[in-house]
Motif scaffolding. Sequence first.
Motif, PDB file in Angstrom:
ATOM      1  N   SER A  80     -22.740  26.142  10.663  1.00 13.89           N
ATOM      2  CA  SER A  80     -21.664  26.689   9.834  1.00 13.89           C
ATOM      3  C   SER A  80     -20.403  26.678  10.694  1.00 13.89           C
ATOM      4  N   ALA A  81     -19.623  25.627  10.542  1.00 14.65           N
ATOM      5  CA  ALA A  81     -18.518  25.386  11.469  1.00 14.65           C
ATOM      6  C   ALA A  81     -17.477  26.508  11.409  1.00 14.65           C
ATOM      7  N   THR A  82     -16.933  26.821  12.581  1.00 14.63           N
ATOM      8  CA  THR A  82     -15.849  27.800  12.692  1.00 14.63           C
ATOM      9  C   THR A  82     -14.651  27.127  13.362  1.00 14.63           C
ATOM     10  N   SER A  83     -13.481  27.714  13.194  1.00 16.58           N
ATOM     11  CA  SER A  83     -12.262  27.106  13.750  1.00 16.58           C
ATOM     12  C   SER A  83     -12.330  27.019  15.273  1.00 16.58           C
ATOM     13  N   SER A  84     -13.079  27.914  15.901  1.00 18.26           N
ATOM     14  CA  SER A  84     -13.195  27.894  17.370  1.00 18.26           C
ATOM     15  C   SER A  84     -14.003  26.698  17.858  1.00 18.26           C
ATOM     16  N   GLN A  85     -14.656  26.005  16.946  1.00 19.35           N
ATOM     17  CA  GLN A  85     -15.416  24.815  17.318  1.00 19.35           C
ATOM     18  C   GLN A  85     -14.590  23.535  17.159  1.00 19.35           C
ATOM     19  N   THR A  86     -13.327  23.680  16.804  1.00 18.02           N
ATOM     20  CA  THR A  86     -12.417  22.535  16.856  1.00 18.02           C
ATOM     21  C   THR A  86     -12.307  22.081  18.307  1.00 18.02           C
ATOM     22  N   SER A  87     -12.611  20.816  18.545  1.00 16.49           N
ATOM     23  CA  SER A  87     -12.673  20.345  19.921  1.00 16.49           C
ATOM     24  C   SER A  87     -12.918  18.841  19.918  1.00 16.49           C
ATOM     25  N   VAL A  88     -12.970  18.280  21.115  1.00 15.79           N
ATOM     26  CA  VAL A  88     -13.440  16.909  21.276  1.00 15.79           C
ATOM     27  C   VAL A  88     -14.833  16.989  21.889  1.00 15.79           C
TER      28      VAL A  88
END
Lengths: 113, 112
Positions: A80-88
Amino acid sequence: DAGITQSPRHKVTETGTPVTLRCHQTENHRYMYWYRQDPGHGLRLIHYSYGVKDTDKGEVSDGYSVSRSKTEDFLLTLESATSSQTSVYFCAIQGEGNNQPQHFGDGTRLSIL
Amino acid sequence: SQKIEQNSEALNIQEGKTATLTCNYTNYSPAYLQWYRQDPGRGPVFLLLIRENEKEKRKERLKVTFDTTLKQSLFHITASQPADSATYLCAHLPGSARQLTFGSGTQLTVLP
């Protein structure tokens, strides 16, 4: 170049959706790794695998799961993706021997809105 | 836990000069230190490995040193070229484990 490919290369999705990233290798290496790279933090290990169905947690494993049903494929899932998992996200493979270098794919840029 | 620290400031040097990048570690001496190069939009590429009992390693225009007293590794690029512009990462590997710990990298720009 080591035969390692990541897919997709770019993905934009919404908070709460599941996301799966794929790493595929043609080198038949036992060891595979998933990292995330963020400004100011460098590369941080999420999970790694030392064989089919053999995986272990890294430094930043919360919110991520992995699976390895075949030697050549290592999947990273954000349930369940969260904004804190925005990354490369980078996948790496490594041959036998502790001092072997790791060979990296070219990454997946993931944006979670 | 072990920390790897690299100078987070960008380094700009003139073409033809020697670039020197620093990697410091905080606790025990790692069995190995590895250096990688990373270009924008690409994954890191391995350059050199130096073992704890080696003082210096060379490969073409690259040289790595390992000083266990100072808890430091230096990475040198001699006769630098604009094509050497990239981010350089150091990583340590304890002898008994396979989990690399990376520094945050130093961005090098070689000016023509």
